[in-house]
Design an enzyme around this catalytic site. Sequence first.
Site, PDB file in Angstrom:
ATOM      1  N   GLY A 192      37.843  41.971  44.158  1.00  0.00           N
ATOM      2  CA  GLY A 192      39.139  41.673  44.775  1.00  0.00           C
ATOM      3  C   GLY A 192      39.593  40.241  44.555  1.00  0.00           C
ATOM      4  O   GLY A 192      38.791  39.324  44.450  1.00  0.00           O
ATOM      5  N   GLN A 231      48.611  36.193  42.729  1.00  0.00           N
ATOM      6  CA  GLN A 231      47.884  36.399  43.991  1.00  0.00           C
ATOM      7  C   GLN A 231      46.968  35.227  44.283  1.00  0.00           C
ATOM      8  O   GLN A 231      46.840  34.786  45.425  1.00  0.00           O
ATOM      9  CB  GLN A 231      47.037  37.662  43.900  1.00  0.00           C
ATOM     10  CG  GLN A 231      47.816  38.892  44.185  1.00  0.00           C
ATOM     11  CD  GLN A 231      47.059  39.734  45.196  1.00  0.00           C
ATOM     12  OE1 GLN A 231      47.014  39.405  46.375  1.00  0.00           O
ATOM     13  NE2 GLN A 231      46.454  40.792  44.722  1.00  0.00           N
ATOM     14  N   THR A 275      50.048  39.262  37.615  1.00  0.00           N
ATOM     15  CA  THR A 275      50.042  39.437  39.072  1.00  0.00           C
ATOM     16  C   THR A 275      48.770  38.873  39.687  1.00  0.00           C
ATOM     17  O   THR A 275      48.782  38.405  40.826  1.00  0.00           O
ATOM     18  CB  THR A 275      50.206  40.927  39.439  1.00  0.00           C
ATOM     19  OG1 THR A 275      49.196  41.670  38.769  1.00  0.00           O
ATOM     20  CG2 THR A 275      51.577  41.431  39.037  1.00  0.00           C
ATOM     21  N   GLY A 300      42.689  39.120  46.323  1.00  0.00           N
ATOM     22  CA  GLY A 300      43.735  38.802  47.294  1.00  0.00           C
ATOM     23  C   GLY A 300      43.386  37.666  48.226  1.00  0.00           C
ATOM     24  O   GLY A 300      44.275  37.012  48.757  1.00  0.00           O
ATOM     25  N   GLU A 301      42.119  37.433  48.460  1.00  0.00           N
ATOM     26  CA  GLU A 301      41.755  36.472  49.500  1.00  0.00           C
ATOM     27  C   GLU A 301      40.976  35.270  48.997  1.00  0.00           C
ATOM     28  O   GLU A 301      41.014  34.203  49.607  1.00  0.00           O
ATOM     29  CB  GLU A 301      40.950  37.192  50.593  1.00  0.00           C
ATOM     30  CG  GLU A 301      41.815  38.199  51.333  1.00  0.00           C
ATOM     31  CD  GLU A 301      41.018  39.122  52.220  1.00  0.00           C
ATOM     32  OE1 GLU A 301      40.996  38.898  53.431  1.00  0.00           O
ATOM     33  OE2 GLU A 301      40.407  40.079  51.698  1.00  0.00           O
ATOM     34  N   ASN A 351      45.640  42.739  35.766  1.00  0.00           N
ATOM     35  CA  ASN A 351      46.949  42.276  35.306  1.00  0.00           C
ATOM     36  C   ASN A 351      46.972  40.752  35.383  1.00  0.00           C
ATOM     37  O   ASN A 351      46.934  40.171  36.466  1.00  0.00           O
ATOM     38  CB  ASN A 351      48.060  42.879  36.187  1.00  0.00           C
ATOM     39  CG  ASN A 351      49.456  42.512  35.685  1.00  0.00           C
ATOM     40  OD1 ASN A 351      49.709  41.366  35.302  1.00  0.00           O
ATOM     41  ND2 ASN A 351      50.353  43.478  35.692  1.00  0.00           N
ATOM     42  N   ARG A 385      36.658  41.598  36.471  1.00  0.00           N
ATOM     43  CA  ARG A 385      37.709  41.886  35.502  1.00  0.00           C
ATOM     44  C   ARG A 385      39.079  41.761  36.159  1.00  0.00           C
ATOM     45  O   ARG A 385      39.273  42.178  37.294  1.00  0.00           O
ATOM     46  CB  ARG A 385      37.557  43.297  34.937  1.00  0.00           C
ATOM     47  CG  ARG A 385      38.561  43.570  33.825  1.00  0.00           C
ATOM     48  CD  ARG A 385      38.693  45.019  33.476  1.00  0.00           C
ATOM     49  NE  ARG A 385      37.431  45.630  33.081  1.00  0.00           N
ATOM     50  CZ  ARG A 385      36.871  45.506  31.878  1.00  0.00           C
ATOM     51  NH1 ARG A 385      37.439  44.783  30.946  1.00  0.00           N
ATOM     52  NH2 ARG A 385      35.730  46.115  31.618  1.00  0.00           N
ATOM     53  N   GLY A 428      52.989  43.200  47.715  1.00  0.00           N
ATOM     54  CA  GLY A 428      53.247  42.098  46.805  1.00  0.00           C
ATOM     55  C   GLY A 428      52.126  41.878  45.811  1.00  0.00           C
ATOM     56  O   GLY A 428      52.192  40.984  44.971  1.00  0.00           O
ATOM     57  N   PHE A 436      49.462  39.983  54.762  1.00  0.00           N
ATOM     58  CA  PHE A 436      48.381  38.985  54.857  1.00  0.00           C
ATOM     59  C   PHE A 436      47.397  39.283  55.981  1.00  0.00           C
ATOM     60  O   PHE A 436      46.745  38.383  56.507  1.00  0.00           O
ATOM     61  CB  PHE A 436      48.966  37.568  55.020  1.00  0.00           C
ATOM     62  CG  PHE A 436      50.169  37.323  54.148  1.00  0.00           C
ATOM     63  CD1 PHE A 436      50.029  37.275  52.774  1.00  0.00           C
ATOM     64  CD2 PHE A 436      51.437  37.195  54.686  1.00  0.00           C
ATOM     65  CE1 PHE A 436      51.131  37.092  51.945  1.00  0.00           C
ATOM     66  CE2 PHE A 436      52.540  37.016  53.882  1.00  0.00           C
ATOM     67  CZ  PHE A 436      52.386  36.956  52.506  1.00  0.00           C
TER      68      PHE A 436
END
Lengths: 750, 330, 162
Positions: free
Chosen positions: A714, A651, A647, A716-717, A644, A641, A468, A241
């Site tokens: 992205g 996230q 996942t 993740g955030e 997956n 886009r 992860g 993180f």
Amino acid sequence: MRYVGQPIDRLDGVAKTTGAARFSAEYPYPNLAYAALVHATIARGRITRIDTGTARKTPGVLAVITHGNAPEMKPAPKPNQFDMSTLAAATSVNYLNTDEVYWNGQPVAVVVAETLDVAREAAYLIEVEYAEYPAAVDFAAEEGNARPQKSTMLSEADGRKGDAEAALADAPFALDLRYTTAQVNHNAIEPHSTTAYWDGDHLILHEGSQNVAWVRDHLAIRFDLPKQNVRVISPFVGGAFGGKSFVWPGTVLTALAAKVTGRPVRMMLTREGVFRTVGGRTPSIQRVAIGAQLDGSMTALIHTSVCQVGRTGGWSEQVTSVSRHLYDAANIQVQQNLVGMDLLANTIMRAPGESIGSFALEATVDELAYELGLDPIELRARNEPARNPLDGKAFSHRLLMECFEEGAKEFGWAGRPQEPGSMRDGRWLIGMGVAAAYHPAWRFPANLTVRLSDDGTVLIRCGLHEMGMGSATAVSQIAADALCVPMAAVTVAYGDTALPDTTTAGASSQTASVTASLLAACAKLDRAVFTLARKTPGSPLRGLRRADVTARDGGLYNGSRGESYHDILRRAGRASVEARVGADTRLGEIADQVRSMSKFLLDRRRWVKAACGAQFCEVLVDSDTGETRISRWLGVFDVGRVVNAKTAASQLRGGIVMGIGLALTEETLVDPRNGRIVNASLSEYHVPVHADIPVIDVRYLDDPDPTMPLGVVGIGEVGVTGVAGAVANAVFHATGKRIRDLPITLDKLL
Amino acid sequence: MKDFAYVSAPDVATAVRAITEPGAKFLGGGTNLVDLMRQNVERPDTVVDITRLPLDRVEELPDGRIRIGAMMRNSALAAHRLIRTRYPMLAQALLAGASGQLRNMATVGGNVLQRTRCPYFVDLAARCNKREPGSGCDAIGGFNRNAAIFGASESCVATHPSDMCVALAALDATIELESVRGVRRLPLVGFHALPGDAPQHETAIAADELITAIELPDLPVAARSRYRKVRDRASYAFALVSVAAALEVRDGVVTEARLALGGVASRPWRAHAAERALMGAPATEESFRRAADAELAGAVAQSQNAFKIELARRAVTATLRQLHLPGGAA
Amino acid sequence: MADIRMRVNGSIEKLDVEPRVSLLDALREHLGLTGTKKGCDQGACGACTVLADGERIVSCLALAVQYADRDITTIEGVTSPLQRSFVRHDGFQCGYCTSGQICSAVGMLTEHAAGAPSAVTGDLATMEIELTAEEIRERMSGNLCRCGAYNGIVAAIEEGIR
């Protein structure tokens, strides 16, 4: 595309559910020794005496290393934007090479012993005395000493369009509000751990890292080694993180301990040690002021912030970044300020800046909507910009209002009474809140190789990181589609500096960065294989042009004419064909870096790229006690886009869960008297537990960004952004109380 | 953690003999002691493991009292049919504590002897009169958001963290202690000390004594009881304030009331003043609030925990209301 | 040093450990069973959860000597359909808390089957408690997941009980 977009199970699922996945403290070595740290107990000063006698005499102790006997290490390099690896130093302190203490918790000694228990006991037996210096450790008291933050190539600290203060003064409606947010810490469940050993003048390190190349480069500098003499291995990272992006003291000191003892050494920080030696997210004080016309159109938007940095290092968060992009205000002023503190360097943590900046901005927008008697979504629609508000640049892609529309429909937003305190179920007050999510999209250079073997399998070698996100799974999907082979034929080797340097797993950039290179390498490989086929005597593809041929089913075909990759390579007598992106010489590397940096800057001049979304939250607030529970959540995102579906959703959910912690429960308590973290444990630092988290409904529009590789932005955030704002707004809707100080603990609602 | 000698006691006689060694400590489930040993707050020379003592049963005595073996695990006690039906507040208090794993380890006796969770108590770099008598108290003037509002002193403001003990206080439980000198019984109410100028003295237990059992009186009102815990997250956190309450109402008038508060003092806080105010009062919101006020009149806040006084007031009122009108509207 | 025996994942292991060695360190450092994770070493995260005679405990606060002659099951010895469900429902990201989550879930289901109540059980008198999502969340709250995979974990357990 056969695989991209599908909800495919993680490739490492079996390893992680059977205990087979090895993390960095889990590599067995014969003769392994264990290390433990001694932490300073003052904020600033000098060690005047350090008594290690009893510790040294403890049976099983191999070494006690202090500033009095530590081998010399080179200092950390000065940060330099053109050499990203210089950013790897979390602090500028040359650990155990100085008698000075710069923060409360700084390591002042390392014990190495035959067992973990002996190492920790001996660490306890070391006595340290200090001469204390005055120290600035009380963030609230230091606000007045803040100075404007400097802009860098990666992050702009200020911006101005028109005269926002004048427009604010003239506005028919104006809000001018102050917000505060607490320091929070990453608290990945895997404590920072290092296993290090020296093989002659080669250093080998198992280290959970978000950037193995940075760790390698940094340690090469500190120990004065050529960087090819350092290998960092990191296939599994137990959560990060942002907290495992830079090189913290434990890593350097484990390598030092291994050098001193000549033994393989393992050090897993205690949880307290993680708090004391790995920085967290800065606290903040923010001002958001908005002036608006009666119809809600914004005439002024001012967003300023004060954050801390440690005097020996610290990341400057882009707290006001969201206010550069979200609303079409006629006049805008943003300014970030920093105050230097005698505290451990703060660092990046999931959406540094946007996570806390979006709280202040989105809470103010909500308050404005109530002031104007407008639906908060309608107010946003009236201020949705066509181009980037601050500078008029084009958005590469932006479906923010579409996210709000879909979300409002799914969440039942329109059906709620807007009046605060008007919904109730027994003792629970019910409230609904909404906020925008926003996070810039980044892309950095990434090197990798793709090798096709004569058995039809594909090996991708790239130094990417798996904390992860399901990185290897996503890369396999993309490669399988690009080469038209079954996913089962693809293997990804990652998390190791023996592989090509890929990129940092940060700024939500890894997938986009790797995808660009991966697609380029697959295209190269395709050309190489085709060229091989058409030149090989007897090949059914002989004489054809590439345009006549399609890749399918693990081979190249023109109608029924063609053959499998396996046959192409066999016929040509080749065991494998490999394509590479990225240079393998130092000169080539520098050229690559200059090329990619100029491309990056050019791109930044043309486009504003981001992931965005709409966060919808329903809270229950106990009318007696103020206990707040999240009862429903919906996030609708525009993340380009999705590679997956499974996942990606995880996230985004994970970001929301961390945002709920930021909003309601998490706070690192720094004692204003001595800069010591008081709640350095997971029992007193409250990460959300199962019972805090309801079903989180996550959706995305799956519309590729035309300027990004494969359309990937992205993920993740962006999930953590807007969360605290949505919660605060829902709490207001439930209770009529505006809480402008995170976390929203129940005492603030009584 | 200091190395130590380990003795596993097969029976009580062995245990109470072993504890007379200097520097010896009893070890139950380990959920508190092992943590404190790892942080060097506790450094015993000898650890006497008492988890194999045959004290792990709940018995109903002929006179209707319940005897709980001190080595009973928290989870087993909470799951016991007699406790669930006759003393629901006790089952709820146990279930509100810690986590499933910790409840499977923690013993009833150990729960009574839990140490405070004041963060300065476990940080050896901090001043703490409880850990190091005479060193001072960093919680006073420091982070004391979760400090005591009753019975604190100038030397210590720590709270007792147990949930179970709050219910036991309301139930007038008795603690049975055994040593080589014999057996004695003490009421749980008053077993835990107020800090005064010696916060290191936390309970009435002697250094050589072992808790062997907890006894509950036969108390019909306890069948209508509940435990309410207010904390900073939905589960797995210590109480800011908790309330154990039992209430008997006849013809709209309170005929019996039991009330104790947790998270507010160095002992589970039996709310005698509130109980007195409730007795004979009409079972109304107004009476419940007055009872809470009567108890909280004596509360004193530290620099950061004034909210706990208001929170306690509301938690008491709400718990009584919910007991009186289960499932009823707020 | 203490010589003890312990049945670990079905086989008898001999251990020569100091009394201060935790069960967690005995498993990880002495027996090489690194599937059991250390997250806080003080009973505050659940990553080190193992089963002792079928009951879930945190191995960090257990001294190995206390568990002499007991039957310990770690993630390496778990064979449960839950493991596949965790993968299918993406009940993890980094994987570090996963061993503890799975061992905890196995133990939790046993407790529930025996009629054990939880803090959110409405009717304490009944032994037939419906294992709702709320019940699962409360009973699993001793296992932190910082990646925030809670939804997937609960879904995996729900699938496991169907």
